[in-house]
Design a protein around this motif. Sequence first.
Motif, short mmCIF file in Angstrom:
data_model
loop_
_atom_site.label_atom_id
_atom_site.label_comp_id
_atom_site.label_asym_id
_atom_site.label_seq_id
_atom_site.Cartn_x
_atom_site.Cartn_y
_atom_site.Cartn_z
N LEU A 185 0.85 -1.19 0.00
CA LEU A 185 0.00 0.00 0.00
C LEU A 185 0.88 1.23 0.00
N TRP A 186 0.36 2.33 -0.53
CA TRP A 186 1.07 3.60 -0.38
C TRP A 186 0.55 4.29 0.89
N VAL A 187 1.46 4.68 1.76
CA VAL A 187 1.07 5.30 3.03
C VAL A 187 1.86 6.59 3.24
N ILE A 188 1.29 7.45 4.10
CA ILE A 188 1.94 8.70 4.49
C ILE A 188 1.98 8.76 6.00
N ILE A 203 -0.71 15.72 -2.73
CA ILE A 203 0.18 14.59 -3.02
C ILE A 203 -0.61 13.39 -3.49
N ALA A 204 -1.71 13.11 -2.82
CA ALA A 204 -2.53 11.95 -3.18
C ALA A 204 -3.03 12.09 -4.62
N LYS A 205 -3.47 13.28 -4.99
CA LYS A 205 -3.96 13.51 -6.35
C LYS A 205 -2.84 13.35 -7.37
N LEU A 206 -1.66 13.87 -7.05
CA LEU A 206 -0.56 13.80 -8.00
C LEU A 206 -0.03 12.37 -8.16
N LEU A 207 0.01 11.61 -7.08
CA LEU A 207 0.44 10.21 -7.19
C LEU A 207 -0.57 9.41 -8.01
N TYR A 208 -1.84 9.65 -7.77
CA TYR A 208 -2.86 8.97 -8.56
C TYR A 208 -2.76 9.36 -10.03
N ALA A 209 -2.55 10.64 -10.29
CA ALA A 209 -2.39 11.10 -11.67
C ALA A 209 -1.15 10.46 -12.30
N SER A 210 -0.09 10.31 -11.51
CA SER A 210 1.12 9.66 -12.01
C SER A 210 0.84 8.22 -12.41
N LYS A 211 0.05 7.54 -11.59
CA LYS A 211 -0.33 6.16 -11.92
C LYS A 211 -1.11 6.11 -13.23
N LEU A 212 -2.04 7.02 -13.40
CA LEU A 212 -2.85 7.02 -14.62
C LEU A 212 -2.00 7.27 -15.86
#
Length: 283
Positions: A185-188, A203-212
């Motif tokens: 899992l990704w955790v903070i 950060i959560a939005k950018l990591l998700y966008a990076s995945k997409l």
Amino acid sequence: MSKLHLGQVDYLNCLPVYYALEEGLSPLDVKLIKGPPTQLNRLFLSGELDITPISSIEYARNKEKCIILPHMSISSDGRVESILLFSRLPVTELDGKKVCVTSSSATSVVLLKVLFEHYYHVDVEFITTEPDLDEMLTRADAALLIGDDAMLAHHRVLQEKLPLTVSDLGEAWKLLTGERMVYALWVIRREFAAAYPEEVSRIAKLLYASKLIGLDSMPAIIGKAKRRCPLPIAVLEDYFLNVIKHEFSDEYQHALLTFYNYAYKSGVIEDRVQLEIWSEDLE
């Protein structure tokens, strides 16, 4: 605020999430720290990483220290191809034998223990070693490898026609439970989330966008994987297109709780676990 330290599992399975970061396609400005899962677990728990993919079993053991970021995992739905048990005997004949497990992993070792108890019904002696198949099999009758080490060893077994049984732990888990399997899992860090909630949402939005971005860039990712790892293109295409997953929908969350329940039954964790996921809607 100083630059955040983001852990990156140094295996092919993380490429879809980190491709945009490595290629400068994401505005997320972080310092990437690469390593095997157990090293990232240790760095995060000692406060040296702010965000990381953490072994799912380590979340269960340290849930008071972190919060799960949404829509992100390293998972499979059945076979995983990169978490493999290599054995000289059929697995059901390993009772009373020695099994070497890689020092690189936490979740996979627990998953193997669960499968031995609840699926294969064997009792073995575990030895933790560095991930080297030949060395492991001089010390034991079976060896657990993960990540690129497992994939390369499996390719070698097939090419050299080595007399070994290769068991895919994701496939065995699916046969036992009918569930997907969540390995990381990704955790903070919880204290960071409490102090900077708006930053966590960003950060959560950018990591998700990076995945997409990564999921939409599979030809480039497969090419990058080929440059990093001498596996055949067909193997890499199958792995990225059909095998490794990065979802964390309700179905994956349910599967993870099933894994925790089995870990609890096997005495690996002391309490049953609830998931605490950052509630930001990223869709």
